[in-house]
Design a protein around this motif. Structure first.
Motif, short mmCIF file in Angstrom:
data_model
loop_
_atom_site.label_atom_id
_atom_site.label_comp_id
_atom_site.label_asym_id
_atom_site.label_seq_id
_atom_site.Cartn_x
_atom_site.Cartn_y
_atom_site.Cartn_z
N TYR A 81 0.84 -1.21 0.00
CA TYR A 81 0.00 0.00 0.00
C TYR A 81 0.88 1.26 0.00
N ALA A 82 1.87 1.29 0.92
CA ALA A 82 2.73 2.48 1.02
C ALA A 82 3.66 2.58 -0.20
N GLU A 135 3.07 1.59 -3.27
CA GLU A 135 2.32 2.06 -4.44
C GLU A 135 2.19 3.57 -4.43
N ARG A 136 2.18 4.15 -3.24
CA ARG A 136 2.02 5.60 -3.12
C ARG A 136 3.37 6.32 -2.99
N LEU A 189 5.43 6.09 -0.61
CA LEU A 189 5.72 6.49 0.77
C LEU A 189 6.79 5.61 1.41
#
Ligand SMILES: CC(=O)SCCNC(=O)CCNC(=O)[C@H](O)C(C)(C)COP(=O)(O)OP(=O)(O)OC[C@H]1O[C@@H](n2cnc3c(N)ncnc32)[C@H](O)[C@@H]1OP(=O)(O)O
Length: 527
Positions: free
Chosen positions: A483-484, A486-487, A489
């Protein structure tokens, strides 16, 4: 006390004068008397000169003002004017690099600080700052010399001011080797590291007698301010050892990890441990189940050069680890949550401990590697009323302000404010990595489902089944390891076995990092 050799007006030849000088020097070297030396040894303590010999490379000590004597009067002081005035000052080398030192001589006025004694310390501190070399104080003194009154107090003021001026310029290390009261306790508190020895060293603002008179509490000297108290409960001491020899050896080791001043890099060494060494053990050391504890020290051991690191504040706030170590021969500071204690949560003491460490690393050009496995800040009335907001903010401020290379790695969970504070990309980490076991989220899935799906759960025919379904949905939507990434982060999700190599490559790239903060007198950090 042995009879003093007094230099007198003299008309002899050069040989006679040199003989006199040698006799005086010998007297200075021996100190006040055999009896005083025996009394010092009987307490399990070394003399100031013996300590300096242990600290510095053999034969490297160069003493300054050995012939200094006080000019105070009253209370019989005129008749007692020993050479050195109770403090030995000078410089030498540790592992070949210049280090300044001052050592209280307890055999003379209990090492208490008078005007001349203080001026010797001021002079050596000024020289250390000018030369850009570390200062080590070997403390064994009874505080202000009572007979010299306000002159002694002013002497302490001069030390405190220099400690503060030198802060972040040269490393300052305080080694506590006897009973240190009042002013003798405040100077160490201003320095970077405090070492203590069990049984023989104590630090307190007021001794047990005053404590009992004022509060009625009965406590021993060690119970009030011994090494274990300060290394485990108050956090005043960074290191505690059983004997002076080990303590001073560890001071030498610490110095080998620090630069001489803030304009230099910490010393690098040749490294035989391959940079590409795989850490296969890491896969079994860290359980995937976020609620299972493990020892983060083992993870650090697996990653760093030869498994060696020096833990700072090892026994205080043990839910966080702060350590100095090396990666490919280069010094790094490691900040890591310890899931074995309080599940690695951040609380008041952990925040203070890590904040001071991050600040120290930044001051002395030591790159910071942060290893995250943190469930959040510790909730509770005690923590809130104790000021967790401002104490947690200290850690946040220290990271945000740090311009050294900063790399963070999320091993497992990283929730909420604690994720942000522990050097997230958003507060300026240069590179952030995660293992495929990472879970970054505002909070754990159970807690999150109870908040955002409260109504659905309450209205469901089977609330438990509904909660389980909502937890599953939250996990698959928001808590998957990518999730992180992909962004953007985290910069990458890495194979845990390659952690050492990734960190070493990243640090090599960041070695030339340059960052300026906006011009200002200084910030106003939370205290
Ligand atoms: C701003 C400030 O620093 S305020 C703090 C002022 N300092 C103090 O209140 C500490 C007073 N001293 C003490 O409490 C005790 O001496 C201790 C705990 C430090 C050491 O106790 P002991 O190990 O039993 O040593 P002892 O009390 O025998 O002292 C050793 C010698 O130092 C002398 N001495 C101790 N403290 C001082 C002092 N502050 N000023 C001058 N001389 C002192 C003693 O008179 C004694 O001298 P002697 O050898 O000629 O008899």
């Amino acid at each position: 006390m042995t009879t003093m050799i007094e230099a007198t007006p003299w008309d002899g030849d050069a040989y006679g004068r040199v003989a006199e000088l040698r006799a005086i020097r010998e007297q200075v070297r021996r100190g006040p008397s055999e009896r005083a030396t025996e009394a010092q040894h009987a307490k399990g303590k070394l003399t100031a000169r013996e300590r300096i010999e242990l600290l510095l490379d053999a034969g490297s000590f160069h003493e300054v003002e050995p012939l200094r004597r006080h000019r105070a009067s009253g209370f019989g002081l005129e008749a007692r004017r020993p050479y050195t005035d109770g403090v030995i000052t000078g410089w030498g080398t540790v592992h070949g690099r210049t280090v300044f030192v001052y050592a209280h001589d307890f055999r003379i006025f209990g090492g208490a600080l008078g005007e001349a004694h203080a001026q010797k310390i001021h002079k050596i501190m000024d020289k250390a700052i000018a030369a850009g070399a570390p200062l080590v104080s070997l403390n064994d003194g009874a505080g202000a010399r009572i007979q010299e009154g306000v002159s002694a107090l002013a002497g302490y003021g001069g030390i405190f001011q220099r400690n503060t001026r030198a802060s972040g310029v040269i490393p300052q290390i305080s080694v506590m080797l006897g009973p240190c009261a009042g002013g003798a306790a405040y100077s160490p508190a201003l320095t970077d590291f405090v070492f203590m020895v069990r049984e023989t060293s104590q630090m307190f603002i007021t001794g047990p007698d005053v404590v009992q008179a004022v509060t009625g509490e009965k406590v021993s000297q060690n119970g009030l301010g011994g090494a274990d108290v300060h290394a485990e409960t108050s956090g005043v001491a960074h290191f505690a050892y059983d004997d002076e020899g080990t303590c001073i050896e560890e001071v030498r080791y610490l110095l080998s990890l620090l630069p001489s001043n803030n304009r230099q890099m910490p010393p690098a060494v040749d490294c035989q441990d391959p940079a590409t060494r795989r850490g296969d053990a890491l896969l079994s050391l860290v359980p995937v189940d976020g609620s299972r504890p493990y020892d983060m020290r083992k993870v650090i051991e697996e990653i760093v050069d030869d498994g060696e690191f020096l833990e700072v504040h090892e026994r205080w706030a043990t839910n966080i680890i702060c350590a100095l170590s090396r990666l490919d021969g280069q010094v790094v500071g490691i900040v890591a949550n310890q899931p074995q204690t309080l599940a690695g949560v951040l609380d008041i003491e952990a925040s203070e401990k890590a904040a001071r460490f991050v600040q120290m690393c930044d001051a002395f050009n030591i790159p910071i590697v942060t290893l995250l496995d943190v469930p959040g800040f510790l909730p509770g009335v005690d923590q809130e009323h104790g000021g967790i907001i401002r104490h947690g903010a200290k850690l946040l401020y220290a990271y945000c302000n740090a311009t050294v290379p900063r790399i963070s790695l999320i091993l497992r969970k990283a929730y909420g404010g604690a994720y942000i504070v522990m050097d997230s990309q958003s507060i300026g980490a240069d590179l952030t990595y995660a293992w495929p076991t990472n879970e970054i989220a505002v909070m754990g899935a159970e807690g999150a489902a109870n908040v955002i799906f409260r109504r659905q759960i309450a209205e469901a025919d089977d609330p438990d089944a509904m909660r389980a379904a909502m937890v599953k949905e939250y996990k698959s939507e928001l808590m998957h390891p990518y999730y992180a990434a992909e962004r953007g982060l985290v910069d990458d999700v890495i194979d845990p076995v390659e952690t050492r190599e990734v960190l070493i490559r990243s640090l090599a790239m960041l070695r030339t990092k340059h960052a300026d903060l906006p011009s200002r007198k200084h910030g106003n950090p939370p205290t």
